[in-house]
Design an enzyme around this catalytic site. Structure first.
Site, PDB file in Angstrom:
ATOM      1  N   LYS A 153     -45.926  52.313  61.825  1.00  0.00           N
ATOM      2  CA  LYS A 153     -46.695  53.559  61.943  1.00  0.00           C
ATOM      3  C   LYS A 153     -47.763  53.647  60.860  1.00  0.00           C
ATOM      4  O   LYS A 153     -48.909  54.052  61.120  1.00  0.00           O
ATOM      5  CB  LYS A 153     -45.750  54.761  61.856  1.00  0.00           C
ATOM      6  CG  LYS A 153     -46.461  56.127  61.795  1.00  0.00           C
ATOM      7  CD  LYS A 153     -47.224  56.438  63.068  1.00  0.00           C
ATOM      8  CE  LYS A 153     -48.085  57.685  62.951  1.00  0.00           C
ATOM      9  NZ  LYS A 153     -47.322  58.918  62.771  1.00  0.00           N
ATOM     10  N   LEU A 154     -47.430  53.272  59.636  1.00  0.00           N
ATOM     11  CA  LEU A 154     -48.425  53.333  58.563  1.00  0.00           C
ATOM     12  C   LEU A 154     -49.564  52.347  58.819  1.00  0.00           C
ATOM     13  O   LEU A 154     -50.734  52.651  58.555  1.00  0.00           O
ATOM     14  CB  LEU A 154     -47.768  53.067  57.210  1.00  0.00           C
ATOM     15  CG  LEU A 154     -46.776  54.131  56.729  1.00  0.00           C
ATOM     16  CD1 LEU A 154     -46.167  53.717  55.391  1.00  0.00           C
ATOM     17  CD2 LEU A 154     -47.433  55.502  56.595  1.00  0.00           C
TER      18      LEU A 154
END
Length: 290
Positions: A170-171
């Site tokens: 996600k990052l």
């Protein structure tokens, strides 16, 4: 089989996720610190709880969609004692790698099954049940979570068995989204400040190898000066800071994300934190320097 879901946090994303769960036929109880953001969901069929403990007490799955690690941790520390045996904690907020570790430790302390499952998408995909879920956790929990995951998203990618694996991807994804939006803002501002119509830049890339639907969407909002929040500027500031920290911790160069973080922070500090992340355009000023 999962029948009852508690959703803690009914902001821009959480409210849409709650409605998607209700459309799937699940019994949904919601709670939010600002109760006025949760009460409208009663008209959609949700039960609105007065406190986190009562919200989670009958749930098979508890979904957390609060702003950051501190808020998730504080709320779940209050609620965890009310969970029924076997209830699974599905943690969907973007909280960073240190945040995931802290929340997973809280879950382990209370013997609560925990899955790290940040979501990719903004307000409208949340409303439409079209998020992408990036899950990290024990794969044996998939069966109990499938009704929830299928309701809120079009696809669930099980990234790995460790809590935090979902966040790692996600990052990385958010680093690209934040850079794309900030880069679009810079290109439009430069076009404008060199004395041209900024629409020319969007026209230039349209339909070619450089084109991107997200850049077109956010670019049109920037040119129009209209920033209804799909994903807030404050959220972009938070995520950019988490990404820069992850880069440093991984031994990677964080200078680009640190500069991007400063652009979002400057726009939010000017009073636009509740606006859409495309309001980063305002960090470049409003005046044409022609």
């Amino acid at each position: 089989m999962t029948k009852a879901v508690a959703l803690l946090g009914t902001g821009l994303m959480g409210a849409g996720m709650a409605r998607s769960l209700l459309r799937a036929g699940l019994a949904v109880t919601v709670w939010n610190r600002s109760a006025e953001k949760a009460r409208p969901l009663a008209a959609d069929g949700a039960t609105v709880a007065e406190d986190p403990g009562s919200a989670v007490s009958g749930a098979d799955v508890v979904v957390t969609m609060l702003f950051d690690a501190e808020s998730v941790g504080a709320v779940m520390a209050e609620a965890v004692g009310s969970l029924k045996p076997g209830a699974v904690w599905l943690q969907c907020a973007t909280v960073g790698l240190d945040g995931v570790d802290a929340l997973a430790a809280l879950a382990a302390k209370h013997n609560v099954p925990f899955v790290d499952a940040p979501v990719l998408g903004s307000r409208q995909p949340a409303e439409d049940g079209k998020l992408i879920v990036l899950a990290g956790g024990d794969p044996s929990l998939r069966g109990s979570l499938d009704p929830v995951l299928d309701a809120i998203g079009t696809r669930t990618l099980w990234v790995g068995p460790r809590p935090g694996d979902g966040h790692r991807l996600k990052l990385a994804a958010n680093s690209w989204v934040l850079a794309l939006t900030a880069g679009t803002a810079q290109a439009l501002a430069l076009t404008r400040n060199l004395g041209l119509d900024p629409q020319l830049f969007l026209d230039l890339i349209s339909g070619g190898g450089l084109d991107n639907g997200y850049a077109q969407l956010k670019g049109k909002a920037m040119i129009a000066g209209e920033f209804p929040a799909a994903f807030s500027l404050d959220g972009a500031v938070k995520d950019a800071g988490l990404i820069a920290a992850a880069l440093r911790d991984a031994g990677a160069d964080d200078r680009l994300m640190t500069a991007i973080h400063e652009q979002y922070r400057a726009a939010a500090a000017a009073g636009h934190g509740d606006s859409d992340m495309s309001a980063v355009f305002l960090a470049h000023g409003r005046e044409n320097t022609q």
